[in-house]
Design a protein around this motif. Structure first.
Motif, PDB file in Angstrom:
ATOM      1  N   GLY A  98      83.174 -34.950  17.741  1.00  0.00           N
ATOM      2  CA  GLY A  98      83.772 -36.174  17.224  1.00  0.00           C
ATOM      3  C   GLY A  98      85.058 -35.986  16.444  1.00  0.00           C
ATOM      4  N   ASP A  99      85.540 -34.736  16.320  1.00  0.00           N
ATOM      5  CA  ASP A  99      86.788 -34.489  15.590  1.00  0.00           C
ATOM      6  C   ASP A  99      87.971 -34.962  16.430  1.00  0.00           C
ATOM      7  N   ARG A 100      88.528 -36.113  16.114  1.00  0.00           N
ATOM      8  CA  ARG A 100      89.602 -36.691  16.921  1.00  0.00           C
ATOM      9  C   ARG A 100      90.936 -35.981  16.730  1.00  0.00           C
ATOM     10  N   ARG A 101      91.012 -35.088  15.750  1.00  0.00           N
ATOM     11  CA  ARG A 101      92.230 -34.309  15.555  1.00  0.00           C
ATOM     12  C   ARG A 101      92.196 -32.992  16.334  1.00  0.00           C
ATOM     13  N   ALA A 102      91.070 -32.721  16.980  1.00  0.00           N
ATOM     14  CA  ALA A 102      90.923 -31.458  17.704  1.00  0.00           C
ATOM     15  C   ALA A 102      91.917 -31.380  18.864  1.00  0.00           C
ATOM     16  N   ARG A 103      92.480 -30.194  19.049  1.00  0.00           N
ATOM     17  CA  ARG A 103      93.383 -29.930  20.164  1.00  0.00           C
ATOM     18  C   ARG A 103      92.915 -28.655  20.868  1.00  0.00           C
ATOM     19  N   PRO A 104      91.819 -28.760  21.607  1.00  0.00           N
ATOM     20  CA  PRO A 104      91.228 -27.560  22.221  1.00  0.00           C
ATOM     21  C   PRO A 104      92.134 -26.959  23.294  1.00  0.00           C
ATOM     22  N   LEU A 105      91.974 -25.641  23.486  1.00  0.00           N
ATOM     23  CA  LEU A 105      92.697 -24.933  24.530  1.00  0.00           C
ATOM     24  C   LEU A 105      91.727 -24.406  25.583  1.00  0.00           C
ATOM     25  N   VAL A 106      92.233 -24.315  26.794  1.00  0.00           N
ATOM     26  CA  VAL A 106      91.491 -23.767  27.925  1.00  0.00           C
ATOM     27  C   VAL A 106      92.081 -22.391  28.234  1.00  0.00           C
ATOM     28  N   HIS A 107      91.227 -21.355  28.308  1.00  0.00           N
ATOM     29  CA  HIS A 107      91.706 -19.983  28.489  1.00  0.00           C
ATOM     30  C   HIS A 107      91.184 -19.390  29.799  1.00  0.00           C
ATOM     31  N   PHE A 108      92.046 -18.595  30.444  1.00  0.00           N
ATOM     32  CA  PHE A 108      91.662 -17.915  31.683  1.00  0.00           C
ATOM     33  C   PHE A 108      92.725 -16.873  32.001  1.00  0.00           C
ATOM     34  N   GLY A 109      92.480 -16.042  33.014  1.00  0.00           N
ATOM     35  CA  GLY A 109      93.459 -15.064  33.483  1.00  0.00           C
ATOM     36  C   GLY A 109      93.661 -15.202  34.970  1.00  0.00           C
ATOM     37  N   ASP A 110      94.730 -14.578  35.502  1.00  0.00           N
ATOM     38  CA  ASP A 110      94.961 -14.625  36.945  1.00  0.00           C
ATOM     39  C   ASP A 110      95.084 -13.214  37.513  1.00  0.00           C
ATOM     40  N   THR A 111      95.217 -13.125  38.826  1.00  0.00           N
ATOM     41  CA  THR A 111      95.227 -11.822  39.485  1.00  0.00           C
ATOM     42  C   THR A 111      96.600 -11.147  39.475  1.00  0.00           C
ATOM     43  N   MET A 112      97.529 -11.666  38.679  1.00  0.00           N
ATOM     44  CA  MET A 112      98.778 -10.957  38.411  1.00  0.00           C
ATOM     45  C   MET A 112      98.817 -10.450  36.973  1.00  0.00           C
ATOM     46  N   GLY A 113      97.674 -10.534  36.281  1.00  0.00           N
ATOM     47  CA  GLY A 113      97.583 -10.006  34.928  1.00  0.00           C
ATOM     48  C   GLY A 113      98.030 -10.953  33.839  1.00  0.00           C
ATOM     49  N   ASN A 114      98.205 -12.235  34.164  1.00  0.00           N
ATOM     50  CA  ASN A 114      98.625 -13.210  33.160  1.00  0.00           C
ATOM     51  C   ASN A 114      97.419 -13.839  32.459  1.00  0.00           C
ATOM     52  N   VAL A 115      97.587 -14.114  31.178  1.00  0.00           N
ATOM     53  CA  VAL A 115      96.586 -14.815  30.374  1.00  0.00           C
ATOM     54  C   VAL A 115      97.187 -16.149  29.955  1.00  0.00           C
ATOM     55  N   TYR A 116      96.355 -17.200  29.937  1.00  0.00           N
ATOM     56  CA  TYR A 116      96.860 -18.538  29.667  1.00  0.00           C
ATOM     57  C   TYR A 116      96.072 -19.234  28.557  1.00  0.00           C
ATOM     58  N   GLY A 117      96.802 -20.060  27.818  1.00  0.00           N
ATOM     59  CA  GLY A 117      96.210 -21.057  26.948  1.00  0.00           C
ATOM     60  C   GLY A 117      96.767 -22.409  27.365  1.00  0.00           C
ATOM     61  N   VAL A 118      95.911 -23.299  27.844  1.00  0.00           N
ATOM     62  CA  VAL A 118      96.335 -24.601  28.359  1.00  0.00           C
ATOM     63  C   VAL A 118      95.667 -25.704  27.537  1.00  0.00           C
ATOM     64  N   ASN A 119      96.413 -26.727  27.205  1.00  0.00           N
ATOM     65  CA  ASN A 119      95.865 -27.831  26.416  1.00  0.00           C
ATOM     66  C   ASN A 119      94.818 -28.600  27.219  1.00  0.00           C
ATOM     67  N   LEU A 120      93.617 -28.696  26.670  1.00  0.00           N
ATOM     68  CA  LEU A 120      92.531 -29.381  27.367  1.00  0.00           C
ATOM     69  C   LEU A 120      92.851 -30.841  27.630  1.00  0.00           C
ATOM     70  N   LEU A 121      93.452 -31.536  26.676  1.00  0.00           N
ATOM     71  CA  LEU A 121      93.575 -32.988  26.756  1.00  0.00           C
ATOM     72  C   LEU A 121      94.603 -33.457  27.779  1.00  0.00           C
ATOM     73  N   ASP A 122      95.591 -32.601  28.122  1.00  0.00           N
ATOM     74  CA  ASP A 122      96.590 -33.061  29.092  1.00  0.00           C
ATOM     75  C   ASP A 122      96.981 -32.009  30.141  1.00  0.00           C
ATOM     76  N   GLY A 123      96.408 -30.807  30.076  1.00  0.00           N
ATOM     77  CA  GLY A 123      96.684 -29.798  31.088  1.00  0.00           C
ATOM     78  C   GLY A 123      98.041 -29.143  30.995  1.00  0.00           C
TER      79      GLY A 123
END
Length: 261
Positions: free
Chosen positions: A122-147
């Motif tokens: 219920g925290d409406r100020r939350a700005r969660p991130l989505v994390h993953f890696g790819d097969t070129m060795g990159n790591v990502y942080g992507v905003n959950l709310l808008d991609g």
């Protein structure tokens, strides 16, 4: 394959289905489903019994465009299913209908599971991130709310680097395992084999800043030449193919390092 979300006609969400619910934090901690990687879902969470199984029916299906396989373990958060696939796209799918809330194009195939940063229900100020890696060795942080992209980093500059193991998120630190396909490079007689070193890289999960990097083997040194006259190196290897484990009771090395110990 290269991600090309524009080439596919996606069923994009509209209205309520397009909105993330901050009353629903991530259901699981990551690939292992909990920090100790038991990979177990308690019955009180699944709310399923063996008597329910014969009554399960397909609700919806989603076909990944331009793909031959999908090896990314989905995450559940905000009323969405988040999953990566072969063409390098991570999709946020509405859990009820399967429509697409957003599609993020990574640089290469996303084989890792998806990890979503937790927040208070219920925290409406939350700005969660989505994390993953790819097969070129990159790591990502992507905003959950808008991609949109929050940060991106190449975990290792070695050209053979891949990330297959799902990052582990613990107390604001993202632990990323690095692997490689250097054995394929080594099929060339002219390749100076081998100098890749597997590692665990610790990132500040919010900013993407590298906190430390722990190689699993020492610095490669010259080891003479091959019969073709190509220089050889060693030690090398010790790739980390799977998700790092956190031991909360004993305190693992990665946990202590993340806290400055």
């Amino acid at each position: 394959l290269v991600a090309n979300t524009a080439a596919a006609t996606l069923n994009m969400c509209q209205g309520k289905a397009a909105r993330f619910d901050l009353g629903e934090p991530p259901a699981f901690a990551g690939w292992g489903l909990d920090p100790t990687s038991t990979h177990s879902i308690p019955a009180k969470v699944s709310q399923l019994t063996k008597q329910d199984l014969p009554r399960l029916r397909l609700k919806w299906a989603f076909g990944f465009p331009d793909s031959q396989r999908a090896r990314s373990q989905p995450a559940l958060a905000g009323g969405a299913i988040l999953v990566g696939n072969h063409n390098g796209t991570v999709y946020a799918l509405d859990r009820e209908t399967g429509c697409v809330r957003w599609a993020f194009a990574a640089q290469a195939e996303v084989r890792t599971g998806i990890v979503v940063s937790p927040w208070r229900k219920g925290d409406r100020r939350a700005r969660p991130l989505v994390h993953f890696g790819d097969t070129m060795g990159n790591v990502y942080g992507v905003n959950l709310l808008d991609g949109t992209l929050a940060w991106k980093d190449r975990a290792d500059r070695h050209p053979a680097t891949v990330i297959t193991g799902t990052p582990t998120l613990w107390k604001g630190v993202l632990y990323v395992p690095t692997s490689s396909v250097e054995e394929a490079f080594a099929t060339s007689p002219a390749y100076a084999c081998c100098n890749f070193r597997g590692a665990i890289v610790a990132y500040d999960a919010r900013t993407g800043q590298v906190m430390w990097r722990n190689f699993q083997v020492g610095e490669p040194q010259p080891q003479g030449t091959s019969r073709d006259g190509t220089e050889k190196f060693g030690p090398s290897g010790v790739a980390v193919w799977n998700s790092p484990l956190v031991d909360r009771q004993r305190g693992s090395r990665v946990e202590r390092r993340a806290e400055g110990g």
